[in-house]
Write a protein that holds these residues in place. Sequence first.
Motif, PDB file in Angstrom:
ATOM      1  N   ARG A 178       0.834  -1.212   0.000  1.00 26.39           N
ATOM      2  CA  ARG A 178       0.000   0.000   0.000  1.00 26.39           C
ATOM      3  C   ARG A 178       0.866   1.259   0.000  1.00 26.39           C
ATOM      4  O   ARG A 178       0.500   2.266  -0.621  1.00 26.39           O
ATOM      5  CB  ARG A 178      -0.955  -0.010   1.196  1.00 26.39           C
ATOM      6  CG  ARG A 178      -1.983   1.099   1.113  1.00 26.39           C
ATOM      7  CD  ARG A 178      -3.108   0.951   2.113  1.00 26.39           C
ATOM      8  NE  ARG A 178      -2.632   1.089   3.491  1.00 26.39           N
ATOM      9  CZ  ARG A 178      -3.403   0.903   4.565  1.00 26.39           C
ATOM     10  NH1 ARG A 178      -4.662   0.548   4.425  1.00 26.39           N
ATOM     11  NH2 ARG A 178      -2.911   1.046   5.777  1.00 26.39           N
ATOM     12  N   LYS A 183      -2.515   6.761   1.110  1.00 21.13           N
ATOM     13  CA  LYS A 183      -2.333   7.102   2.525  1.00 21.13           C
ATOM     14  C   LYS A 183      -1.326   8.250   2.547  1.00 21.13           C
ATOM     15  O   LYS A 183      -0.144   8.094   2.886  1.00 21.13           O
ATOM     16  CB  LYS A 183      -1.862   5.876   3.316  1.00 21.13           C
ATOM     17  CG  LYS A 183      -2.077   6.014   4.815  1.00 21.13           C
ATOM     18  CD  LYS A 183      -1.904   4.673   5.505  1.00 21.13           C
ATOM     19  CE  LYS A 183      -1.670   4.825   6.988  1.00 21.13           C
ATOM     20  NZ  LYS A 183      -2.735   5.442   7.755  1.00 21.13           N
ATOM     21  N   TYR A 202      -4.603  13.822   5.683  1.00 23.45           N
ATOM     22  CA  TYR A 202      -4.835  13.754   7.138  1.00 23.45           C
ATOM     23  C   TYR A 202      -5.112  15.109   7.780  1.00 23.45           C
ATOM     24  O   TYR A 202      -5.404  15.188   8.967  1.00 23.45           O
ATOM     25  CB  TYR A 202      -3.657  13.043   7.829  1.00 23.45           C
ATOM     26  CG  TYR A 202      -3.785  11.551   7.635  1.00 23.45           C
ATOM     27  CD1 TYR A 202      -4.388  10.758   8.603  1.00 23.45           C
ATOM     28  CD2 TYR A 202      -3.406  10.961   6.450  1.00 23.45           C
ATOM     29  CE1 TYR A 202      -4.586   9.409   8.394  1.00 23.45           C
ATOM     30  CE2 TYR A 202      -3.596   9.608   6.226  1.00 23.45           C
ATOM     31  CZ  TYR A 202      -4.178   8.843   7.206  1.00 23.45           C
ATOM     32  OH  TYR A 202      -4.394   7.514   6.995  1.00 23.45           O
ATOM     33  N   GLU A 254     -15.940   7.333   7.574  1.00 19.68           N
ATOM     34  CA  GLU A 254     -14.993   6.659   8.464  1.00 19.68           C
ATOM     35  C   GLU A 254     -14.695   7.575   9.639  1.00 19.68           C
ATOM     36  O   GLU A 254     -15.207   8.693   9.712  1.00 19.68           O
ATOM     37  CB  GLU A 254     -13.697   6.327   7.720  1.00 19.68           C
ATOM     38  CG  GLU A 254     -12.992   7.581   7.195  1.00 19.68           C
ATOM     39  CD  GLU A 254     -11.603   7.330   6.631  1.00 19.68           C
ATOM     40  OE1 GLU A 254     -11.124   6.182   6.666  1.00 19.68           O
ATOM     41  OE2 GLU A 254     -10.997   8.310   6.178  1.00 19.68           O
ATOM     42  N   THR A 308     -11.345   9.330  11.995  1.00 19.05           N
ATOM     43  CA  THR A 308     -10.156  10.037  11.490  1.00 19.05           C
ATOM     44  C   THR A 308      -8.981   9.104  11.213  1.00 19.05           C
ATOM     45  O   THR A 308      -8.076   9.466  10.476  1.00 19.05           O
ATOM     46  CB  THR A 308      -9.696  11.123  12.485  1.00 19.05           C
ATOM     47  OG1 THR A 308      -9.350  10.484  13.720  1.00 19.05           O
ATOM     48  CG2 THR A 308     -10.785  12.146  12.731  1.00 19.05           C
ATOM     49  N   GLY A 309      -8.984   7.909  11.805  1.00 18.55           N
ATOM     50  CA  GLY A 309      -7.873   6.981  11.558  1.00 18.55           C
ATOM     51  C   GLY A 309      -8.331   5.545  11.559  1.00 18.55           C
ATOM     52  O   GLY A 309      -7.546   4.637  11.855  1.00 18.55           O
ATOM     53  N   ALA A 310      -9.584   5.309  11.222  1.00 20.21           N
ATOM     54  CA  ALA A 310     -10.114   3.942  11.266  1.00 20.21           C
ATOM     55  C   ALA A 310     -11.388   3.857  10.441  1.00 20.21           C
ATOM     56  O   ALA A 310     -12.068   4.867  10.235  1.00 20.21           O
ATOM     57  CB  ALA A 310     -10.412   3.539  12.715  1.00 20.21           C
ATOM     58  N   HIS A 311     -11.700   2.662   9.982  1.00 22.97           N
ATOM     59  CA  HIS A 311     -12.979   2.438   9.306  1.00 22.97           C
ATOM     60  C   HIS A 311     -14.054   2.159  10.346  1.00 22.97           C
ATOM     61  O   HIS A 311     -13.755   1.850  11.501  1.00 22.97           O
ATOM     62  CB  HIS A 311     -12.836   1.283   8.310  1.00 22.97           C
ATOM     63  CG  HIS A 311     -12.077   1.686   7.088  1.00 22.97           C
ATOM     64  ND1 HIS A 311     -10.753   1.380   6.920  1.00 22.97           N
ATOM     65  CD2 HIS A 311     -12.441   2.421   6.001  1.00 22.97           C
ATOM     66  CE1 HIS A 311     -10.333   1.897   5.774  1.00 22.97           C
ATOM     67  NE2 HIS A 311     -11.337   2.536   5.192  1.00 22.97           N
ATOM     68  N   ILE A 370      -9.040   5.096   2.183  1.00 20.30           N
ATOM     69  CA  ILE A 370      -8.048   4.080   1.812  1.00 20.30           C
ATOM     70  C   ILE A 370      -8.704   2.699   1.950  1.00 20.30           C
ATOM     71  O   ILE A 370      -9.710   2.540   2.649  1.00 20.30           O
ATOM     72  CB  ILE A 370      -6.767   4.145   2.687  1.00 20.30           C
ATOM     73  CG1 ILE A 370      -7.095   4.011   4.184  1.00 20.30           C
ATOM     74  CG2 ILE A 370      -5.998   5.395   2.397  1.00 20.30           C
ATOM     75  CD1 ILE A 370      -5.864   3.823   5.054  1.00 20.30           C
ATOM     76  N   GLY A 417      -8.731  -0.325   3.694  1.00 20.89           N
ATOM     77  CA  GLY A 417      -8.182  -0.695   4.993  1.00 20.89           C
ATOM     78  C   GLY A 417      -7.814  -2.165   5.099  1.00 20.89           C
ATOM     79  O   GLY A 417      -8.569  -3.036   4.653  1.00 20.89           O
ATOM     80  N   ILE A 418      -6.691  -2.407   5.692  1.00 17.92           N
ATOM     81  CA  ILE A 418      -6.233  -3.790   5.900  1.00 17.92           C
ATOM     82  C   ILE A 418      -7.026  -4.414   7.049  1.00 17.92           C
ATOM     83  O   ILE A 418      -7.465  -5.562   6.966  1.00 17.92           O
ATOM     84  CB  ILE A 418      -4.705  -3.786   6.123  1.00 17.92           C
ATOM     85  CG1 ILE A 418      -4.029  -3.366   4.807  1.00 17.92           C
ATOM     86  CG2 ILE A 418      -4.209  -5.155   6.603  1.00 17.92           C
ATOM     87  CD1 ILE A 418      -2.566  -3.048   4.885  1.00 17.92           C
ATOM     88  N   THR A 419      -7.266  -3.651   8.104  1.00 18.54           N
ATOM     89  CA  THR A 419      -8.054  -4.183   9.226  1.00 18.54           C
ATOM     90  C   THR A 419      -9.498  -4.415   8.791  1.00 18.54           C
ATOM     91  O   THR A 419     -10.125  -5.412   9.167  1.00 18.54           O
ATOM     92  CB  THR A 419      -8.009  -3.210  10.425  1.00 18.54           C
ATOM     93  OG1 THR A 419      -6.696  -2.665  10.517  1.00 18.54           O
ATOM     94  CG2 THR A 419      -8.359  -3.914  11.716  1.00 18.54           C
ATOM     95  N   GLY A 436      -8.881  -0.284  12.783  1.00 21.33           N
ATOM     96  CA  GLY A 436      -7.710   0.194  12.057  1.00 21.33           C
ATOM     97  C   GLY A 436      -6.471  -0.445  12.661  1.00 21.33           C
ATOM     98  O   GLY A 436      -6.527  -0.991  13.769  1.00 21.33           O
ATOM     99  N   THR A 437      -5.386  -0.353  11.942  1.00 26.40           N
ATOM    100  CA  THR A 437      -4.143  -0.964  12.409  1.00 26.40           C
ATOM    101  C   THR A 437      -3.801  -0.516  13.825  1.00 26.40           C
ATOM    102  O   THR A 437      -3.495  -1.331  14.688  1.00 26.40           O
ATOM    103  CB  THR A 437      -2.997  -0.564  11.454  1.00 26.40           C
ATOM    104  OG1 THR A 437      -3.293  -1.136  10.178  1.00 26.40           O
ATOM    105  CG2 THR A 437      -1.660  -1.062  11.948  1.00 26.40           C
TER     106      THR A 437
HETATM  107  C1  LIG Z   1      -7.972   7.624   7.722  1.00 25.88           C
HETATM  108  C2  LIG Z   1      -7.820   6.162   7.977  1.00 25.88           C
HETATM  109  N1  LIG Z   1      -8.840   5.344   7.692  1.00 25.88           N
HETATM  110  C3  LIG Z   1      -8.757   4.017   7.933  1.00 25.88           C
HETATM  111  C4  LIG Z   1      -7.617   3.455   8.461  1.00 25.88           C
HETATM  112  C5  LIG Z   1      -7.552   1.988   8.702  1.00 25.88           C
HETATM  113  O1  LIG Z   1      -6.734   1.361   7.763  1.00 25.88           O
HETATM  114  P1  LIG Z   1      -5.888   0.089   8.173  1.00 25.88           P
HETATM  115  O2  LIG Z   1      -6.844  -0.886   8.721  1.00 25.88           O
HETATM  116  O3  LIG Z   1      -5.303  -0.372   6.882  1.00 25.88           O
HETATM  117  O4  LIG Z   1      -4.889   0.516   9.170  1.00 25.88           O
HETATM  118  C6  LIG Z   1      -6.517   4.268   8.752  1.00 25.88           C
HETATM  119  C7  LIG Z   1      -5.282   3.714   9.297  1.00 25.88           C
HETATM  120  O5  LIG Z   1      -4.397   3.368   8.578  1.00 25.88           O
HETATM  121  C8  LIG Z   1      -6.628   5.643   8.507  1.00 25.88           C
HETATM  122  O6  LIG Z   1      -5.607   6.462   8.798  1.00 25.88           O
END
Ligand SMILES: Cc1ncc(COP(=O)(O)O)c(C=O)c1O
Length: 304
Positions: free
Chosen positions: A58, A159, A164, A193, A195-198, A216, A218-220, A255-256
């Motif tokens: 990614r 990403k 951000y 979503e 701010t840092g997770a789905h 993005i 998301g991997i999680t 999220g990760t």
């Molecule tokens: C804005 C945002 N959305 C979603 C995610 C979750 O993505 P992932 O599960 O790949 O970490 C993240 C973290 O990376 C993120 O920063």
Amino acid sequence: MIPFDQRSGRLWYDGKLVDWPEATLHVLTHGLHYASSVFEGVRIYGGEPFMLREHIARLRASARILDFDLEHADETLRLATLEVVAEAGITDGYVRMNAWRGSEVIQTAALKTSVHTSVAAWEIPAGYYAAEDALETGIALVTADYRRPSPQYAPVKSKAAGNYMIGTISKNQALRAGFDDALLLDDRGLIAESTGAHVFFTKDGTLHTPTTRCTIDGITRACVLGLAEQLGIPAEVGDLAPEFTAEADGAFVCGTACELLPVSRIDDHRYDLRGNLVIKQLIDGYRELVAGARKLELHHPWKQ
Ligand SMILES: Cc1ncc(COP(=O)(O)O)c(C=O)c1O
């Protein structure tokens, strides 16, 4: 907490390990001035970076979307990460990878700049990404003023550091208002979503989550959808209006960094966290996955 630029140890910077305080860059750097900068965050569990290959894939794709290429092969970055993690002796921690354009030009166009890469890792103190009891109490979200841009207006699949900006402003506002994070709608006013997770919802035993049209991939999120399939939990991916927060009987973010965290409240709507078996099963499943006690066939763009 010691500020990040004053820590000791070594990190990987443009092909070699350097002492942490020496990993500097010049103030006249394209990545700083024009946000030509992408990153990844990877969690380390039991000394092993989780889904490392997928995160590197990614990172490369994020850079390509911003019109630059990483100067190092995936395998080089993978070995660099393992080296940094092993040298610091990290068991449970976090890896931060960055790639950015260098200092050759200070103007918008940047056809021929150098590209720099770094990989740093550190132990995560308990409570760094969420309060230590957040798994029991859940987190409170407030709908943000800013919205995630449409894919026509920003490189939403990258990403990219620049994406951000609204996350930082929105999360700051949420924290000041006594919430834990912000929920962002998209350009159409549908749920996007945090701010840092789905974000996921449960309703009558079914899982619901928005598409990744303006986020993005998301991997999680992919892990959660894969776990749901394995566990026989029905899942629906589609557009969700903000009113759905009140129709749902549960919600969580994933999220990760934050892993899976139940949501106790969105704006004025509160969820009863007790007895939500779907969320509990997924949290347990994710724990098993990161511990290597469960295998999962992932369906997502970063599958390696
Ligand atoms: C804005 C945002 N959305 C979603 C995610 C979750 O993505 P992932 O599960 O790949 O970490 C993240 C973290 O990376 C993120 O920063």
